[in-house]
Design a protein around this motif. Sequence first.
Motif, PDB file in Angstrom:
ATOM      1  N   SER A  71     -50.046  29.986 -23.969  1.00 37.35           N
ATOM      2  CA  SER A  71     -50.356  29.586 -22.600  1.00 37.35           C
ATOM      3  C   SER A  71     -49.924  28.144 -22.336  1.00 37.35           C
ATOM      4  O   SER A  71     -49.400  27.818 -21.265  1.00 37.35           O
ATOM      5  CB  SER A  71     -51.851  29.739 -22.321  1.00 37.35           C
ATOM      6  OG  SER A  71     -52.622  29.011 -23.285  1.00 37.35           O
ATOM      7  N   LYS A  74     -46.084  27.970 -22.180  1.00 28.82           N
ATOM      8  CA  LYS A  74     -45.609  28.437 -20.870  1.00 28.82           C
ATOM      9  C   LYS A  74     -45.788  27.347 -19.812  1.00 28.82           C
ATOM     10  O   LYS A  74     -44.914  27.140 -18.969  1.00 28.82           O
ATOM     11  CB  LYS A  74     -46.370  29.694 -20.461  1.00 28.82           C
ATOM     12  CG  LYS A  74     -45.966  30.944 -21.233  1.00 28.82           C
ATOM     13  CD  LYS A  74     -46.766  32.162 -20.774  1.00 28.82           C
ATOM     14  CE  LYS A  74     -46.313  33.417 -21.497  1.00 28.82           C
ATOM     15  NZ  LYS A  74     -47.110  34.614 -21.093  1.00 28.82           N
ATOM     16  N   SER A  77     -43.113  24.751 -20.415  1.00 28.87           N
ATOM     17  CA  SER A  77     -41.821  25.260 -19.945  1.00 28.87           C
ATOM     18  C   SER A  77     -41.692  25.105 -18.434  1.00 28.87           C
ATOM     19  O   SER A  77     -40.654  24.666 -17.922  1.00 28.87           O
ATOM     20  CB  SER A  77     -41.671  26.726 -20.353  1.00 28.87           C
ATOM     21  OG  SER A  77     -40.443  27.247 -19.879  1.00 28.87           O
ATOM     22  N   LYS A  78     -42.753  25.433 -17.720  1.00 29.38           N
ATOM     23  CA  LYS A  78     -42.752  25.293 -16.259  1.00 29.38           C
ATOM     24  C   LYS A  78     -42.638  23.822 -15.856  1.00 29.38           C
ATOM     25  O   LYS A  78     -41.893  23.466 -14.942  1.00 29.38           O
ATOM     26  CB  LYS A  78     -44.018  25.915 -15.689  1.00 29.38           C
ATOM     27  CG  LYS A  78     -44.109  25.855 -14.157  1.00 29.38           C
ATOM     28  CD  LYS A  78     -45.388  26.520 -13.666  1.00 29.38           C
ATOM     29  CE  LYS A  78     -45.482  26.424 -12.140  1.00 29.38           C
ATOM     30  NZ  LYS A  78     -46.742  27.072 -11.654  1.00 29.38           N
ATOM     31  N   ALA A  90     -40.483  29.678 -23.456  1.00 32.23           N
ATOM     32  CA  ALA A  90     -41.770  29.292 -24.036  1.00 32.23           C
ATOM     33  C   ALA A  90     -42.013  29.945 -25.396  1.00 32.23           C
ATOM     34  O   ALA A  90     -42.687  29.376 -26.257  1.00 32.23           O
ATOM     35  CB  ALA A  90     -42.903  29.654 -23.081  1.00 32.23           C
TER      36      ALA A  90
END
Length: 390
Positions: A71, A74, A77-78, A90
């Motif tokens: 989580s 991710k 990555s965003k 991710a």
Amino acid sequence: MNYAEKISDQVGKVPRSGIRDFFELVIGRDDVISLGVGEPDFPTPWNIREAAIYSLEKGQTSYTSNLGLLSLRKAISKYCSNFFDVDYDAASEVLITVGVSEALDLALRALLNPGDEVIYHAPCYVSYSPSVVMAHGKAVEVTTRKEDGFALTPEAVKAAVTDRSRVLMLNFPTNPTGAVCSREQLEGIAKVAIEHDLIVLTDEIYSELRYDDEKHVSIASLPGMRERTILLHGFSKAFAMTGFRLGYSCAPAPLTEAMMKIHQYSMLCAPITSQAAALEALENPATMEVVEKMRLDYKRRRDFMVRRLNEMGLECHSPGGAFYVFPDITKFGLSSKDFAMKLLEEENVAAVPGNAFGEGGEGFLRCCYATAFDQLELAMDKMEAFVGRL
């Protein structure tokens, strides 16, 4: 027993940190105004602290994946896509580490064979050259100049390249000078890296702390660079989370896998409580509002210190990022260490000698403005009195 004979040659080559050595002198002294340790004076935003507390209350005290919580990866990555303009997978291209320092160590150990050369710019953070040495590489220093705002030029990088060059290490905004590199300069440096097939390590821990409305540019976002760049970032500086010791690297999957091999046998994983806090930092929009307030306050402090230092005769460029100023003290005829020691002894103001950050830092002083404004005002008054006597 002769313990010197028992210690490895690589560790024996590494000097103690010039920052820590100097501040051993001021530990426990309440009468000293510290402009030294590069740590935010703001507390970690409350929503982040609360997330850490809540994770403990829920009993989240286990190991995580070696790579870190999916989580969080991710969310990183965003964030990298939005902030750095670089996209990472991710699942395979993000590694959560114990601070950026571990990420740097992992990258160097994953990339270097004995004798490989790492080009880096100085004055720079104190751990860069020792980290190269401990990874059995050869550190090749490129000295940046006050006349260039301590930015790194493509020409200087190219001049340092040899047939043993393997890695180029960057840090913009820079500790200790606050220097930044323009897009044009980074494009020139990227061209050199591609031409000579260099891997680039870019430590961008201060990237949110840019001033003068300039947008931060990561070299990883430039054409042809994502495939040869390891982007290092973390939560210590802009998010005021130094004690959480949480960083990350983003890189192509084969490079991330190589770093993860070392990480899994040394650290195993970063602390889950810190990861929960970092997830809150990235996912709650309120966090960035606090980060922006801190940035604006740092900018106010920067402008104040640069003005006061120049007025008292300490020539000082206006740094484009981070939270340091790097005034020139050469005209007073004292070494950086002697100037800093006399300032401490006579006025109880602690700043770091510039040569702690490499030979190119001699003749300068690093002053950190991550300190309460009233303390900065008092420190500048004391420094002005000291300079007046000199």
